[in-house]
Design a protein around this motif. Structure first.
Motif, PDB file in Angstrom:
ATOM      1  N   SER A 242      18.061  59.100 -35.137  1.00 29.89           N
ATOM      2  CA  SER A 242      16.954  60.150 -35.385  1.00 29.89           C
ATOM      3  C   SER A 242      17.752  61.555 -35.431  1.00 29.89           C
ATOM      4  O   SER A 242      17.356  62.650 -35.767  1.00 29.89           O
ATOM      5  CB  SER A 242      15.998  60.137 -34.192  1.00 29.89           C
TER       6      SER A 242
ATOM      7  N   LYS B 244      18.558  63.132 -32.817  1.00 38.05           N
ATOM      8  CA  LYS B 244      18.320  63.648 -31.691  1.00 38.05           C
ATOM      9  C   LYS B 244      19.133  62.909 -30.422  1.00 38.05           C
ATOM     10  O   LYS B 244      19.504  61.868 -30.646  1.00 38.05           O
ATOM     11  CB  LYS B 244      16.605  63.477 -31.188  1.00 38.05           C
ATOM     12  N   THR B 245      19.436  63.656 -29.296  1.00 40.32           N
ATOM     13  CA  THR B 245      20.042  63.105 -28.058  1.00 40.32           C
ATOM     14  C   THR B 245      18.802  62.236 -27.708  1.00 40.32           C
ATOM     15  O   THR B 245      17.623  62.934 -27.342  1.00 40.32           O
ATOM     16  CB  THR B 245      20.545  64.206 -27.319  1.00 40.32           C
ATOM     17  N   VAL B 246      19.059  60.873 -27.254  1.00 38.97           N
ATOM     18  CA  VAL B 246      18.042  60.111 -26.688  1.00 38.97           C
ATOM     19  C   VAL B 246      18.411  59.310 -25.546  1.00 38.97           C
ATOM     20  O   VAL B 246      19.787  58.991 -25.477  1.00 38.97           O
ATOM     21  CB  VAL B 246      17.272  59.018 -27.656  1.00 38.97           C
TER      22      VAL B 246
ATOM     23  N   GLY C 110      15.446  69.391 -25.491  1.00 37.06           N
ATOM     24  CA  GLY C 110      15.466  68.450 -26.625  1.00 37.06           C
ATOM     25  C   GLY C 110      15.938  67.008 -26.814  1.00 37.06           C
ATOM     26  O   GLY C 110      16.193  66.315 -27.597  1.00 37.06           O
ATOM     27  N   VAL C 111      15.886  66.493 -25.532  1.00 37.55           N
ATOM     28  CA  VAL C 111      16.137  65.100 -25.311  1.00 37.55           C
ATOM     29  C   VAL C 111      14.968  64.380 -25.059  1.00 37.55           C
ATOM     30  O   VAL C 111      14.059  64.530 -24.636  1.00 37.55           O
ATOM     31  CB  VAL C 111      16.946  64.895 -23.921  1.00 37.55           C
ATOM     32  N   ASP C 112      14.826  63.008 -25.846  1.00 35.24           N
ATOM     33  CA  ASP C 112      13.913  62.255 -26.092  1.00 35.24           C
ATOM     34  C   ASP C 112      14.092  60.978 -25.042  1.00 35.24           C
ATOM     35  O   ASP C 112      15.279  60.625 -25.077  1.00 35.24           O
ATOM     36  CB  ASP C 112      13.564  61.899 -27.447  1.00 35.24           C
TER      37      ASP C 112
ATOM     38  N   LYS D 167      23.325  59.500 -29.519  1.00 34.95           N
ATOM     39  CA  LYS D 167      23.185  60.554 -30.329  1.00 34.95           C
ATOM     40  C   LYS D 167      23.755  60.127 -31.929  1.00 34.95           C
ATOM     41  O   LYS D 167      24.957  59.544 -31.890  1.00 34.95           O
ATOM     42  CB  LYS D 167      24.131  61.636 -29.838  1.00 34.95           C
ATOM     43  N   ASP D 168      22.908  60.557 -32.821  1.00 31.12           N
ATOM     44  CA  ASP D 168      23.421  59.924 -34.238  1.00 31.12           C
ATOM     45  C   ASP D 168      23.805  58.574 -34.453  1.00 31.12           C
ATOM     46  O   ASP D 168      24.623  58.059 -35.168  1.00 31.12           O
ATOM     47  CB  ASP D 168      24.564  60.905 -34.834  1.00 31.12           C
TER      48      ASP D 168
ATOM     49  N   CYS E 202      22.736  68.541 -26.598  1.00 33.36           N
ATOM     50  CA  CYS E 202      21.421  68.511 -26.895  1.00 33.36           C
ATOM     51  C   CYS E 202      20.980  69.884 -27.633  1.00 33.36           C
ATOM     52  O   CYS E 202      21.516  70.910 -27.216  1.00 33.36           O
ATOM     53  CB  CYS E 202      20.602  68.636 -25.402  1.00 33.36           C
ATOM     54  N   GLU E 203      19.825  69.851 -28.514  1.00 37.51           N
ATOM     55  CA  GLU E 203      19.331  70.954 -29.090  1.00 37.51           C
ATOM     56  C   GLU E 203      18.357  71.554 -28.299  1.00 37.51           C
ATOM     57  O   GLU E 203      17.608  71.001 -27.550  1.00 37.51           O
ATOM     58  CB  GLU E 203      18.809  70.418 -30.418  1.00 37.51           C
TER      59      GLU E 203
ATOM     60  N   VAL F  75      15.023  73.620 -27.557  1.00 37.61           N
ATOM     61  CA  VAL F  75      13.824  73.430 -28.046  1.00 37.61           C
ATOM     62  C   VAL F  75      13.209  74.902 -27.953  1.00 37.61           C
ATOM     63  O   VAL F  75      13.214  75.466 -26.643  1.00 37.61           O
ATOM     64  CB  VAL F  75      12.853  72.448 -27.401  1.00 37.61           C
TER      65      VAL F  75
END
Length: 113
Positions: free
Chosen positions: A18, A20-22, A52-54, A82-83, A109-110, A112
């Motif tokens: 996605s 995002k960092t998950v 921004g971590v899911d 990530k990616d 992490c982005e 938010v």
């Protein structure tokens, strides 16, 4: 904070790619260690979702193909993606290891707004 279950292999692939960092919690309902860390995982998700971590969960007994792809060998296992790439992992019920794992990837992490 509720975390989302991953329902199938396609869902897993979409989530880790996605951008995002998950953080994914690979757990088993029968594991006492998994049950004991569930609250810590929830509290951690409350903190890191703001930057921004899911957070997701995979039941290892329901998604064996995902478990094999991720090379999960013990539960609980926590993995950061990530990616589409695994960038870190921690195993066991040690809350400090989980906090260290997330702390080491905060810079990725982005934020938010």
């Amino acid at each position: 904070m509720p975390f989302n279950p991953i329902d199938d292999a396609q869902d897993f692939t979409r989530i880790i790619n996605s951008g995002k960092t998950v953080l994914i919690d690979f757990h088993a309902d029968w594991s006492g260690l998994c049950r004991s860390t569930s609250q810590q995982f929830s509290e951690l998700s409350d903190t890191f979702v703001r930057i921004g971590v899911d957070f997701y969960r995979v039941n290892v007994d329901e998604l064996e193909d995902v478990v094999m792809e991720a090379d999960v060998r013990v539960v609980p296992t926590y993995m950061v993606f990530k990616d589409g790439k695994k960038v870190g992992h921690a195993t066991g019920a040690d809350a400090l290891s989980l906090h260290k794992l997330m702390g080491s990837y905060m810079t990725e992490c982005e934020v938010v707004a």
